[in-house]
Design an enzyme around this catalytic site. Structure first.
Site, PDB file in Angstrom:
ATOM      1  N   PHE A 134       0.854  -1.193   0.000  1.00  4.79           N
ATOM      2  CA  PHE A 134       0.000   0.000   0.000  1.00  4.79           C
ATOM      3  C   PHE A 134       0.890   1.242   0.000  1.00  4.79           C
ATOM      4  O   PHE A 134       1.882   1.300   0.722  1.00  4.79           O
ATOM      5  CB  PHE A 134      -0.865  -0.034   1.263  1.00  4.79           C
ATOM      6  CG  PHE A 134      -1.990   0.957   1.265  1.00  4.79           C
ATOM      7  CD1 PHE A 134      -3.229   0.630   0.739  1.00  4.79           C
ATOM      8  CD2 PHE A 134      -1.812   2.214   1.808  1.00  4.79           C
ATOM      9  CE1 PHE A 134      -4.275   1.548   0.755  1.00  4.79           C
ATOM     10  CE2 PHE A 134      -2.854   3.139   1.827  1.00  4.79           C
ATOM     11  CZ  PHE A 134      -4.088   2.806   1.299  1.00  4.79           C
ATOM     12  N   ASP A 210       1.228  -5.396   8.151  1.00  7.11           N
ATOM     13  CA  ASP A 210       0.091  -4.488   8.110  1.00  7.11           C
ATOM     14  C   ASP A 210      -1.176  -5.329   7.973  1.00  7.11           C
ATOM     15  O   ASP A 210      -1.341  -6.066   6.993  1.00  7.11           O
ATOM     16  CB  ASP A 210       0.240  -3.518   6.925  1.00  7.11           C
ATOM     17  CG  ASP A 210      -0.781  -2.393   6.985  1.00  7.11           C
ATOM     18  OD1 ASP A 210      -1.922  -2.656   7.412  1.00  7.11           O
ATOM     19  OD2 ASP A 210      -0.440  -1.265   6.586  1.00  7.11           O
ATOM     20  N   TYR A 235     -10.999   1.570  10.666  1.00  4.71           N
ATOM     21  CA  TYR A 235     -12.224   1.964   9.952  1.00  4.71           C
ATOM     22  C   TYR A 235     -12.614   1.037   8.809  1.00  4.71           C
ATOM     23  O   TYR A 235     -13.574   1.281   8.112  1.00  4.71           O
ATOM     24  CB  TYR A 235     -12.108   3.406   9.434  1.00  4.71           C
ATOM     25  CG  TYR A 235     -10.860   3.715   8.611  1.00  4.71           C
ATOM     26  CD1 TYR A 235     -10.803   3.400   7.262  1.00  4.71           C
ATOM     27  CD2 TYR A 235      -9.753   4.312   9.195  1.00  4.71           C
ATOM     28  CE1 TYR A 235      -9.674   3.673   6.513  1.00  4.71           C
ATOM     29  CE2 TYR A 235      -8.612   4.590   8.457  1.00  4.71           C
ATOM     30  CZ  TYR A 235      -8.580   4.271   7.125  1.00  4.71           C
ATOM     31  OH  TYR A 235      -7.451   4.528   6.400  1.00  4.71           O
ATOM     32  N   LYS A 236     -11.860  -0.038   8.594  1.00  5.19           N
ATOM     33  CA  LYS A 236     -12.227  -0.974   7.526  1.00  5.19           C
ATOM     34  C   LYS A 236     -13.096  -2.094   8.127  1.00  5.19           C
ATOM     35  O   LYS A 236     -14.229  -1.842   8.489  1.00  5.19           O
ATOM     36  CB  LYS A 236     -10.965  -1.486   6.846  1.00  5.19           C
ATOM     37  CG  LYS A 236     -10.272  -0.361   6.066  1.00  5.19           C
ATOM     38  CD  LYS A 236      -8.932  -0.722   5.486  1.00  5.19           C
ATOM     39  CE  LYS A 236      -8.376   0.480   4.729  1.00  5.19           C
ATOM     40  NZ  LYS A 236      -6.928   0.411   4.543  1.00  5.19           N
ATOM     41  N   ARG A 384     -13.035  -3.544  -7.335  1.00  6.64           N
ATOM     42  CA  ARG A 384     -12.788  -4.285  -6.099  1.00  6.64           C
ATOM     43  C   ARG A 384     -14.067  -4.363  -5.268  1.00  6.64           C
ATOM     44  O   ARG A 384     -14.777  -3.363  -5.110  1.00  6.64           O
ATOM     45  CB  ARG A 384     -11.689  -3.542  -5.336  1.00  6.64           C
ATOM     46  CG  ARG A 384     -11.113  -4.252  -4.156  1.00  6.64           C
ATOM     47  CD  ARG A 384      -9.994  -3.441  -3.539  1.00  6.64           C
ATOM     48  NE  ARG A 384     -10.520  -2.304  -2.784  1.00  6.64           N
ATOM     49  CZ  ARG A 384      -9.906  -1.724  -1.754  1.00  6.64           C
ATOM     50  NH1 ARG A 384      -8.704  -2.163  -1.382  1.00  6.64           N
ATOM     51  NH2 ARG A 384     -10.430  -0.702  -1.127  1.00  6.64           N
TER      52      ARG A 384
HETATM   53  C1  LIG Z   1      -6.164   1.526   4.628  1.00  5.76           C
HETATM   54  C2  LIG Z   1      -4.719   1.256   4.738  1.00  5.76           C
HETATM   55  C3  LIG Z   1      -3.865   2.173   5.343  1.00  5.76           C
HETATM   56  C4  LIG Z   1      -4.427   3.481   5.838  1.00  5.76           C
HETATM   57  O1  LIG Z   1      -3.507   4.267   6.506  1.00  5.76           O
HETATM   58  P1  LIG Z   1      -3.991   5.566   7.271  1.00  5.76           P
HETATM   59  O2  LIG Z   1      -2.766   6.152   7.780  1.00  5.76           O
HETATM   60  O3  LIG Z   1      -4.936   5.117   8.362  1.00  5.76           O
HETATM   61  O4  LIG Z   1      -4.694   6.445   6.296  1.00  5.76           O
HETATM   62  C5  LIG Z   1      -2.523   1.846   5.435  1.00  5.76           C
HETATM   63  N1  LIG Z   1      -2.041   0.678   4.957  1.00  5.76           N
HETATM   64  C6  LIG Z   1      -2.853  -0.228   4.374  1.00  5.76           C
HETATM   65  C7  LIG Z   1      -2.276  -1.517   3.890  1.00  5.76           C
HETATM   66  C8  LIG Z   1      -4.196   0.040   4.237  1.00  5.76           C
HETATM   67  O5  LIG Z   1      -4.988  -0.849   3.639  1.00  5.76           O
END
Ligand SMILES: *Cc1c(COP(=O)(O)O)cnc(C)c1O
Length: 425
Positions: A134, A210, A235-236, A384
């Site tokens: 990501f 992660d 939040y997911k 997705r």
């Molecule tokens: C959603 C997500 C994030 C989000 O990071 P924030 O700092 O909370 O915006 C980070 N890494 C991955 C792999 C994600 O899916």
């Protein structure tokens, strides 16, 4: 698998309705505020509002902030929230609670943990990232390496090349930490945490996982797999609300020595002594930084109520079945309409999402959303769909695939209004 589902004949909406009638998780949908006509397949980006979060937020606003004001830090336990919520997330990620705290965003927590990990491996200068990680995970790593200077560098490696990279005496021996996502946010590929963590350790490096796309979606076993560090998203799949704080995990064996580079007062051993010099808290508390966002914490806290009496094995089982059925329905009903599967067909290698590529992926997704089927688009061409067993019904798959088929067959997505790019996709 029920007989109807296994049979050779094409699936019907009735077959799926039958699965809903016997689904042990069907009762969970009522925990969420979800419009009856909405097909929500984006809970892997933003979970829906749990009814209990709305109620609890109102209580905290009216009584705690509204009436009791600053005394609430003690009287309503605000000060305990980061650890208390961490303790509630711990069983979802296979961790003893004293290793988990809720604070800041995933990005900020990645920074803290990457810095801590590199300090624990002096002399090793490579921060190794999964090549298609990501973006924020990559950017934070680049930022930290730049700040460190002194020959620190970011390495990128495809997951399938990771083992060879680590076994290579020259390259492997320079790796301080390997940063990976348990589930790939684009393709949904699920990695073997146990095996990969072992190979990272054999090379003398530390593993940072992660869990943004796995926590709350499938059983995670951080302690059992000897993981060193982990971060994840509130939040997911945890439904904590937009911008909910993240959680972080540090294995107990590192807690005494791992240093948080963001040495804020909430990570101090005695914040209210107001001493001049920083002295890190004992244990996971040292990874906090500043004042916790109580309203955001409140909504995440209440959202975790929906997990009471729910087993992650059950969630995973339904997620796998939803994924298999979704893939099969699209193969049966959208053949020749330009979709190519982009996620693993084998459920053991797939997280809790399915996806396809389409040359007009962005436009197709905008048209689906207009038809009340909400998934998301991931550049350059991925459609997705998140699978969230707590509130999705099997019949939703049928209805979703019907919308998908109609949108693709009619080419309505070519209309200019679907080409307008929003800031957030
Ligand atoms: C959603 C997500 C994030 C989000 O990071 P924030 O700092 O909370 O915006 C980070 N890494 C991955 C792999 C994600 O899916």
């Amino acid at each position: 698998m029920p007989e109807a589902e296994q049979s050779e004949k094409a699936l019907s909406r009735e077959t799926l309705a039958e699965l809903d009638r016997t689904d042990p998780l069907a009762r969970c949908r009522d925990h969420f505020q979800l419009a009856e006509d909405l097909l929500y397949f984006d809970g892997n980006s933003l979970g829906p509002l749990p009814k209990t979060s709305r109620e609890h937020l109102h209580r905290v606003l009216d009584q705690q902030w509204g009436e009791d004001l600053i005394s609430s830090w003690n009287s309503h336990g605000w000060i305990e929230l980061p650890r208390r919520i961490g303790g509630r997330i711990a069983p979802l990620i296979g961790a003893d609670p004293e290793q988990v705290v809720v604070c800041d965003s995933v990005s900020v927590n990645l920074f803290k943990l990457l810095a801590a990990a590199t300090e624990l491996r002096p002399g090793r200068r490579t921060l190794l990232c999964q090549a298609d990680h990501f973006p924020t995970d990559l950017y934070i790593t680049q930022g930290l390496a730049g700040l460190r200077g002194q020959g620190y560098r970011v390495g990128y490696v495809g997951v399938d090349e990771l083992r060879d990279y680590l076994l290579d005496p020259e390259r492997g021996s320079d790796v301080a930490v390997v940063s990976l996502g348990q589930v790939d946010f684009r393709t949904g590929r699920l990695l073997d945490m146990a095996e990969i963590t072992r190979s990272i350790h054999r090379a003398g490096a530390l593993a940072l996982w992660d869990l943004s796309h796995s926590a709350g979606a499938l059983p995670v076993r951080l302690d059992e797999h000897d993981v060193d560090f982990a971060v994840g998203c509130g939040y997911k799949f945890l439904n904590g609300g937009p911008g909910a704080p993240s959680f972080l995990y540090v294995a107990e064996r590192h807690l005494g020595r791992a240093v948080n580079p963001l040495a804020g007062w909430f990570g101090h051993r005695d914040p209210f002594a107001f001493n001049r010099d920083y002295l890190p808290a004992v244990g996971i508390d040292r990874f906090m930084c500043g004042t916790p966002p109580i309203l955001a914490m409140t909504s995440l806290d209440a959202a975790l109520d929906v997990w009471q009496g729910v087993s992650l094995e059950e969630v995973r089982e339904k997620s796998v079945r939803l994924g298999d059925l979704f893939l099969r329905l699209v193969a049966e009903r959208c053949d020749g309409l330009g979709l190519s599967p982009a996620c693993p067909a084998d459920a053991d290698l797939r997280g809790s999402q399915v996806c396809w590529t389409h040359p007009h992926g962005y436009e197709v997704m905008q048209a689906l959303i207009e038809h009340r089927l909400v998934g998301d688009f991931r550049s350059p061409d991925i459609l997705r769909f998140g699978l969230c067993p707590l509130y999705q019904r099997y019949v939703d798959l049928w209805d979703a695939v019907e919308i998908l088929r109609r949108v693709l067959e009619s080419s309505i997505y070519l209309e200019p209004r679907f080409q307008v790019r929003s800031k957030v996709t």
